[in-house]
Scaffold this active site. Sequence first.
Site, PDB file in Angstrom:
ATOM      1  N   CYS A   1      13.035  39.694 -34.807  1.00 40.46           N
ATOM      2  CA  CYS A   1      11.756  40.324 -34.907  1.00 40.46           C
ATOM      3  C   CYS A   1      10.948  40.268 -35.802  1.00 40.46           C
ATOM      4  CB  CYS A   1      11.711  41.609 -34.993  1.00 40.46           C
ATOM      5  SG  CYS A   1      11.242  42.304 -34.030  1.00 40.46           S
TER       6      CYS A   1
ATOM      7  N   HIS B   1      17.568  44.703 -33.172  1.00 39.25           N
ATOM      8  CA  HIS B   1      17.639  45.477 -34.254  1.00 39.25           C
ATOM      9  C   HIS B   1      18.643  46.311 -33.660  1.00 39.25           C
ATOM     10  CE1 HIS B   1      13.829  45.013 -35.948  1.00 39.25           C
ATOM     11  NE2 HIS B   1      13.408  45.486 -34.760  1.00 39.25           N
TER      12      HIS B   1
HETATM   13  N1  GLN Z   1       4.960  43.860 -35.865  1.00 38.86           N
HETATM   14  C1  GLN Z   1       6.221  42.524 -35.067  1.00 38.86           C
HETATM   15  C2  GLN Z   1       5.671  42.707 -33.745  1.00 38.86           C
HETATM   16  O1  GLN Z   1       5.184  44.528 -33.451  1.00 38.86           O
HETATM   17  C3  GLN Z   1       7.346  43.030 -35.434  1.00 38.86           C
HETATM   18  C4  GLN Z   1       8.021  44.031 -34.963  1.00 38.86           C
HETATM   19  C5  GLN Z   1       9.633  44.044 -35.738  1.00 38.86           C
HETATM   20  O2  GLN Z   1       9.848  43.363 -36.326  1.00 38.86           O
HETATM   21  N2  GLN Z   1       9.631  45.105 -35.129  1.00 38.86           N
HETATM   22  O3  GLN Z   1       5.870  42.012 -32.833  1.00 38.86           O
END
Ligand code: GLN
Length: 242
Positions: free
Chosen positions: A94, A194
């Site tokens: 992510c 995740h």
């Molecule tokens: N900030 C990024 C987004 O919302 C990554 C989020 C995350 O790592 N879960 O796209």
Amino acid sequence: MQLRIAHMYPAQMNIYGDRGNIIALRQRCLWRGIDVTVDPIHPGATVEWAQYDLCFFGGGQDSGQALIANDFVTRHGSALKSALADGLVMLAICGGYQLLGNYFLTQAGQTLPGIGALDVHTVGGTQRYIGNIAVEVDVPIAQRQCIGFENHSGQTFLGAGARPFGTVIAGAGNNGTDKTEGAQVHHTYGCYLHGSFLPKNPHFADFLLTKALERRYGYAELPPLDDRVEGAAQQVMLRRMR
Ligand code: GLN
């Protein structure tokens, strides 16, 4: 045998249990008598990439990414890219995945630089993709279905030089439209899973470990572990999502 892991910015980039990936990698080695060291790489650190077999970069909020993006690009960009081209194994989730790309334009209008290891870019959107995700990964392993949990508003788009990590079976993936999920080059894998990803998908954890150990030792024999519980949980989730 020994496996050396670099864990990028664990204080700023650890969301939705991404540290579970480190725990899974370590434990699956220890069960097989393989020693493991995990070095946290904090802002300001100098890294000798030749020391490492595997690099992990977890997800983080836009604010966490903003704290470390410049440090990541200026301190590690070119040396890490060379190591990745040399076969260093890397998994980025992510927010970490987004920073392996060319740039991330946040919804607030800030452009965070990426190291350009993957030919992708990310644009913060108004919609947030939250939920379980199932992916058919484009990686040479017997079982290609992986499950995870995604939560991102960034939409990632692949450039001409990018190869997706996999195809979305259920969920949003890179951008909610083109059914691609993640990106890969050499043994560098970026994705939105995740979960934690590797505890839920031990077959993919073993793929990463095999590649990392083969690179250092020329061969890797990973005796099978009892993953029946994880396998059963995967089947339940795949059925639910289909
Ligand atoms: N900030 C990024 C987004 O919302 C990554 C989020 C995350 O790592 N879960 O796209």
